[in-house]
Design a protein around this motif. Structure first.
Motif, PDB file in Angstrom:
ATOM      1  N   THR A  92       0.854  -1.178   0.000  1.00 25.34           N
ATOM      2  CA  THR A  92       0.000   0.000   0.000  1.00 25.34           C
ATOM      3  C   THR A  92       0.889   1.226   0.000  1.00 25.34           C
ATOM      4  O   THR A  92       1.825   1.289   0.800  1.00 25.34           O
ATOM      5  CB  THR A  92      -0.914   0.040   1.238  1.00 25.34           C
ATOM      6  OG1 THR A  92      -0.122  -0.227   2.405  1.00 25.34           O
ATOM      7  CG2 THR A  92      -2.035  -0.980   1.133  1.00 25.34           C
ATOM      8  N   PRO A  93       0.623   2.180  -0.812  1.00 25.28           N
ATOM      9  CA  PRO A  93      -0.429   2.155  -1.822  1.00 25.28           C
ATOM     10  C   PRO A  93      -0.134   1.121  -2.903  1.00 25.28           C
ATOM     11  O   PRO A  93       1.006   0.706  -3.047  1.00 25.28           O
ATOM     12  CB  PRO A  93      -0.394   3.561  -2.410  1.00 25.28           C
ATOM     13  CG  PRO A  93       1.026   4.008  -2.218  1.00 25.28           C
ATOM     14  CD  PRO A  93       1.457   3.391  -0.908  1.00 25.28           C
ATOM     15  N   ARG A  94      -1.167   0.778  -3.631  1.00 25.73           N
ATOM     16  CA  ARG A  94      -0.977  -0.190  -4.704  1.00 25.73           C
ATOM     17  C   ARG A  94       0.003   0.361  -5.742  1.00 25.73           C
ATOM     18  O   ARG A  94      -0.109   1.519  -6.120  1.00 25.73           O
ATOM     19  CB  ARG A  94      -2.328  -0.460  -5.368  1.00 25.73           C
ATOM     20  CG  ARG A  94      -2.292  -1.663  -6.283  1.00 25.73           C
ATOM     21  CD  ARG A  94      -3.104  -1.444  -7.541  1.00 25.73           C
ATOM     22  NE  ARG A  94      -4.518  -1.239  -7.274  1.00 25.73           N
ATOM     23  CZ  ARG A  94      -5.293  -0.455  -8.010  1.00 25.73           C
ATOM     24  NH1 ARG A  94      -4.797   0.201  -9.048  1.00 25.73           N
ATOM     25  NH2 ARG A  94      -6.561  -0.330  -7.713  1.00 25.73           N
ATOM     26  N   PRO A  95       0.983  -0.442  -6.158  1.00 29.26           N
ATOM     27  CA  PRO A  95       1.955   0.028  -7.145  1.00 29.26           C
ATOM     28  C   PRO A  95       1.263   0.426  -8.441  1.00 29.26           C
ATOM     29  O   PRO A  95       0.231  -0.148  -8.809  1.00 29.26           O
ATOM     30  CB  PRO A  95       2.846  -1.191  -7.387  1.00 29.26           C
ATOM     31  CG  PRO A  95       2.603  -2.113  -6.252  1.00 29.26           C
ATOM     32  CD  PRO A  95       1.238  -1.818  -5.729  1.00 29.26           C
ATOM     33  N   THR A  96       1.849   1.374  -9.135  1.00 29.20           N
ATOM     34  CA  THR A  96       1.329   1.760 -10.450  1.00 29.20           C
ATOM     35  C   THR A  96       2.128   1.096 -11.565  1.00 29.20           C
ATOM     36  O   THR A  96       1.818   1.268 -12.734  1.00 29.20           O
ATOM     37  CB  THR A  96       1.395   3.287 -10.636  1.00 29.20           C
ATOM     38  OG1 THR A  96       2.776   3.701 -10.536  1.00 29.20           O
ATOM     39  CG2 THR A  96       0.565   3.990  -9.573  1.00 29.20           C
TER      40      THR A  96
END
Lengths: 368, 368
Positions: free
Chosen positions: B260-264
């Motif tokens: 978290t945060p979700r990877p881009t």
DNA sequence: CTGAAAGCGCTTACAG
DNA sequence: CTGAAAGCGCTTACAG
């Protein structure tokens, strides 16, 4: 012969490691005070007992020492003497073709089990290279050849027969020669049955290379079955092509241009061509599995992994390879052999199933 | 040695075909009324002239007859006499891995050019099989080994060194041994630079198998560069995995759960894992190239053919294979050699490019 | 039950 | 410039 190899493994490993010098029959004989021919005879009689080759006591001493010293006979010398190399030559279009790579794995395994080693070479489906590689193999004195790139109507096979070179075909068949292949006609039929029962009536075939039995048989199996079912396939709906993605893309373009009404299903005789077709369809705004169905052949590892999983005919590639070795072995033993066709299975996936349950089938893996 | 092979080709083909009997040195000598040793000497002196080995006239007669009869020396006999087989052993994890298949094509080509034939065997990355296959190769008396499946910290390489077996590594490196590989660290850096410049700040790595230098180096190159650029990579964003699609799928699940945060953006150290990742993302409703970027490694033939073309680091696989042969040749000649790292190139495609022009790069073909 | 010899096809000093 | 011999490591009749 296998018992020698075992010497280099297991508990004896350390000892065989320590000696980078190669131990010969003569070495063993000298150390035991017997004649080399005695050692040879014992090592060639059945593993247990001496089978009349020597006294049990001597046999045991010889075998013990051979194991201890990590003796493994020199194949060069054995080959020179016996006239057989226990070498098999394998020729494929290209090993980077997953289908051939897997068949070769089967070949290698089965050959090793029979005490043979295998060479493999790529011909790129080029007739000149086919001859050159064949000659290189023969120059190496292979006992026999497994040919995975046979062209229909090539003179090479006839020449090999004249030269009395033992060989069998794998992957592709040619009438008059023994081969181990997928039942490609059946594979084509399975696809016809599937698409017909899904309700398709306008279909087209990306047929592959005319010189390959795989292409010809899969296409024929499909077309004949389709007609048997009552369907029609106009000539322009069968497009011969290269086996790769570019070939599939191109053939798809031709089909979309020439066929009216536009087909609702495409059968590509191999997965790569099918993937090329999917790309071509997508770039024209046609949604695979929705506007148009696509079925491939071979069920290579990626078919099931594509974003739109590809329906494909799974051929038992590993077994085909193994079978080829068994056939060749029998040819080498002077037997007469018949061709073997192994049964394929259709794996239906999203690309051609509106209603079917998806069959998720895992494929081979990568490991570089 | 090559001049002998030529005898079996071209215009002489018909004659060599007619004789399924193998012609020997002695046959030639008898027919010409000279001694076999004379024939041998002539055939081993430079192609033109006799280089002091014989009179020009005799030399010419010998060479003419050799060509006419399609003479090719028996490698068994030559090998037995000279102690060198001109055989090379190649060990790969699996030939059905496109990467290794292509490296092997390079190996086979380059070896043939130097007059060597190659055996190739699959170890499936299993240490026991690695030893067994190695021993099988040595039992065949190969002159040297090309190892494509080396594990970091495996005892096998040390043992081979102790045994004085000449070898080089290909594909994967291990410190202290000569190898021909892709510059995997650089490859990882290229990906880091690309994703960073695309604006990504939260990324994760599907890192592959810990025992393979390819996995370790690509991951290290990426992570180190990322940090150098000012980025952060928490430990849970580097997930070791298998190299196949299942491994990629699994690792992706782990990443989505833990990060978290979700990877881009996701960097998978090989294409198959990347494809598995794409599948996992898709099945969670994440659109690759839109919600999340994916980059693979190797640029195998399908990367550019996927419905969403996959960005991938292209490694010069064919050249890597060829280089390995050249290295081994020098080792066999007693030279000391250094490892070679060949430069990779990043191919940016839709899976990671919002704005870039797509680089369409065709791949190898299928041809069964 | 074991030894001794011949020979597979080549290469390589060694003579002459 | 060419011949003759030895030998690489094995196997296989042939004796005894």
């Amino acid at each position: 012969m296998m018992q020698f190899l075992e010497c280099r493994q297991g508990n004896e490993l350390n000892e065989s490691l320590s000696g980078s010098v190669t131990v010969t029959l003569k070495d063993l004989a000298k150390e035991l005070g017997v004649h080399p021919s005695t050692v040879s005879r014992i090592l060639h009689s059945g593993t247990e007992g001496a089978r009349g080759a020597a006294s049990v006591a001597t046999a045991e001493r010889v075998r013990d020492l051979a194991r201890k010293r990590g003796y493994s006979p020199d194949p060069q010398a054995t080959g020179l003497r016996t006239g057989r190399t226990h070498l098999l030559g394998v020729i494929v279009p290209r090993l980077s073709d997953l289908v051939l790579a897997i068949m070769y794995e089967g070949i290698e395994e089965a050959a090793a089990e029979l005490g043979y080693s295998t060479f493999v070479m790529n011909s790129r489906d080029n007739p000149e290279e086919q001859r050159r590689k064949t000659d290189t193999m023969l120059a190496r004195r292979v006992d026999g050849l497994i040919i995975g790139d046979a062209h229909l109507n090539s003179g090479l096979l006839r020449d090999l027969t004249v030269r009395k070179v033992p060989f069998v075909l794998v992957n592709r068949s040619v009438p008059g020669y023994p081969s181990a292949t997928c039942d490609d006609v059946l594979g084509g039929q399975l696809v016809a049955d599937h698409l017909w029962s899904e309700g398709h009536r306008d279909v087209a075939v990306i047929a592959g290379e005319r010189y390959a039995s795989t292409a010809v048989d899969r296409t024929a199996g499909f077309v004949d079955r389709w007609r048997f079912l009552g369907g029609q396939i106009p000539p322009e709906a069968v497009v011969w092509s290269h086996f790769d993605t570019a070939g599939g893309r191109e053939a798809t373009g031709t089909i979309l241009t020439n066929c009216t009404p536009r087909p609702t299903a495409l059968f590509a005789v191999n997965d790569f061509a099918a993937i090329g077709a999917m790309g071509a369809l997508r770039s024209r705004g046609l949604s695979v599995g929705h506007h148009i169905a696509v079925v491939g052949f071979n069920d290579t590892s990626l078919a099931s992994e594509l974003p739109i999983p590809l329906s494909s005919v799974r051929s038992p590639m590993l077994d085909i390879g193994r079978t080829a070795v068994q056939l060749l072995k029998r040819v080498l033993d002077g037997e007469h052999v018949e061709s073997v066709k192994l049964k394929p299975v259709l794996c239906v996936r999203e690309s051609s199933a509106w209603t079917e349950t998806l069959a998720a089938v895992p494929g081979p893996s990568e490991s570089d």
